[in-house]
Design an enzyme around this catalytic site. Structure first.
Site, short mmCIF file in Angstrom:
data_model
loop_
_atom_site.label_atom_id
_atom_site.label_comp_id
_atom_site.label_asym_id
_atom_site.label_seq_id
_atom_site.Cartn_x
_atom_site.Cartn_y
_atom_site.Cartn_z
N HIS A 278 -3.61 -5.56 1.13
CA HIS A 278 -3.36 -5.89 2.54
C HIS A 278 -3.76 -7.34 2.79
CE1 HIS A 278 -2.42 -1.83 3.89
NE2 HIS A 278 -3.47 -1.39 3.21
N CYS B 105 0.84 -1.21 0.00
CA CYS B 105 0.00 0.00 0.00
C CYS B 105 0.87 1.26 0.00
CB CYS B 105 -0.98 -0.04 1.17
SG CYS B 105 -2.39 1.08 0.95
#
Length: 491
Positions: free
Chosen positions: A431, A329
């Site tokens: 994630h 991310c």
């Protein structure tokens, strides 16, 4: 009409074990044949999760939902506060971005939110036999009492009996419990039906005289004394025992960003017996890791500039010549060429240079992407979720890491992440990318081969979690008075 049974776990302070006790009770009630729902009206955390329908919620209630045998849903944690800077946070309400506010602005919104919570809670009453509610911090924050919507204020709102938990491991548990009770109003004290001593080490016989004296002082019984025992379960605050396998041959290092988020991305790695995970906070900590992870961040640009200032960016660039790097991310965004912020979502800087290790540019958008995904590469399946404000654009010659084929249950076809030509630097928005067996096994076996170690099958993290949830429930059931708890909830 059947009336919903409710029990609320409050604590003498933060990190006394409220979340894990709620988790245990959810699994116990499920084992006993009841439909049970976890609930926390307001949570503050940098770790979050994306539900099957693209909503955002706190990680603690995700684990509690798993313990209850439920699919996590945003109504279990209707208010999530995600700190963005000093005295500021992003408000997530019912899984969607509500807005940004200062601490005072949010405090003044609580009455309005309280009314919404009360209406919403009525829907839970129609679906379950029992709801296990978690408080936040301490109910004795007397400066917050008038607008409380997460501790005694919420318990009163839904008429829930309360058990008060204290952490004996940190010391002062009797003073904490007695002091908390002293600062409550008479009505609030009457709502507390018992105490739980958590994280106990030692001989219970030595503790018993203190329990008797405490009961004489506060006039409520001790419902249980739960031993100190670590389980391989995720921790929403990132208080991970990274050095559990400190002498393990595989050294994985995680850059500890000032605004690091989604600590749970590493939980699946720490269960592997030959893996040691550690944080890097300075150049001196860097060492010679077998794998370097640049994690997610609540403010990517500010954290990138912090790495630049302390010299860690140069260490990462130097390491990239020979080592393996995975950015997740915000960490993925940092590894790219440039980070552009035309709407000043994260910073006053319109453009910031990245580390230049991946051939992508990031543009921060006003709308947050929140989605559950399934993806693959040539020989690897992964699953997880995306939470990000930025979009990465591929520059000429960039190679995607994964192809996403499922978003929130719908078929799609789009690229995710990037990998350099050498194949040792990669980034992804996903994630939980290590939670699945295949990608984790591939990454670790590549390291094992480079170190002339025998390859291994990765541990099934979901199966391990279920086993640990049952072990946790057994431990708590053995050490608290469940008959008394069933009595106070009217079952």
């Amino acid at each position: 009409m059947f009336k919903l049974a409710k029990i609320m776990i409050q604590g003498t302070g933060s990190s006394v074990g409220k979340s894990i006790l709620v988790t245990a009770l959810c699994r116990i009630f499920k084992q006993d044949g009841y439909t049970v729902c976890p609930y926390k009206s307001q949570n503050m955390a940098l770790n979050s999760y994306i539900t099957y329908d693209g909503k955002e919620m706190g990680r603690a209630q995700v684990l509690q939902a798993h313990a209850a045998g439920l699919e996590p849903e945003a109504y279990m944690n209707p208010i999530l506060l995600k700190p963005t800077g000093d005295k500021k946070c992003q408000i997530i309400f019912n899984g969607e971005v509500y807005g940004n506010s200062t601490a005072m602005e949010y405090h003044n919104m609580k009455t309005k939110f309280g009314e919404k919570l009360k209406d919403q809670f009525k829907n839970i009453e129609e679906k379950f036999d029992i709801v296990v509610i978690e408080g936040a911090g301490s109910p004795a924050e007397i400066n917050l009492r008038d607008k409380d919507i997460v501790n005694m204020g919420f318990a009163e709102m839904v008429d829930a009996p309360v058990l008060l938990a204290g952490d004996i491991d940190r010391g002062g548990v009797f003073a904490s419990l007695a002091g908390t009770m002293l600062l409550l109003t008479e009505e609030e004290r009457n709502r507390v039906k018992g105490t739980i001593i958590n994280k106990f080490r030692g001989d219970i016989e030595i503790l018993k005289p203190g329990l008797k004296m405490l009961e004489d002082i506060i006039k409520i019984p001790t419902v249980g004394v739960v031993p100190y025992l670590k389980f391989q379960l995720e921790d929403e605050d990132g208080a991970i025992d990274f050095n559990r396998n400190i002498n393990a041959p595989i050294d994985i290092a995680v850059i500890k960003l000032p605004r690091i988020s989604n600590f749970t991305d590493f939980d699946a790695l720490k269960v592997e017996e030959d893996v040691s995970i550690r944080y890097i906070t300075s150049k001196e900590d860097f060492g010679k890791p077998d794998l370097l992870i640049v994690p997610g961040s609540k403010n990517t640009i500010e954290d990138l500039l912090a790495l630049r200032k302390c010299g860690l960016e140069e260490k990462i660039k130097e390491y990239s010549k020979t080592g393996t790097i995975i950015g997740i991310c915000g960490g993925y965004q940092m590894l790219g060429k440039t980070l552009k912020d035309p709407y000043k979502v994260e910073s006053e800087e319109l453009e910031t240079q990245g580390m230049g290790l991946l051939n992508v540019d990031t543009v921060f958008e006003k709308e947050k992407v929140t989605t559950r995904v399934k993806a693959n590469s040539e020989d690897t399946e992964v699953y997880g979720y995306e939470i990000h404000m930025g979009i990465c654009n591929y520059k000429e010659g960039a190679k995607p890491l994964f192809n996403i084929y499922d978003e929130n249950g719908k078929k799609v076809n789009r690229n995710d992440g990037a990998i350099n030509e050498k194949g040792n630097v990669m980034g992804t928005y996903i994630h939980g990318v290590f939670d699945g067996v295949e990608f984790r096994e591939k990454v670790l076996n590549n390291i094992r081969k480079s170190k002339n170690m025998e390859e291994r099958n990765a541990i099934n993290y979901e199966n391990l979690r279920e086993k640990n949830l049952d072990m946790l429930a057994d431990l708590v059931r053995e050490n608290i008075d469940m008959d008394y708890i069933y009595k106070i909830i009217g079952m």
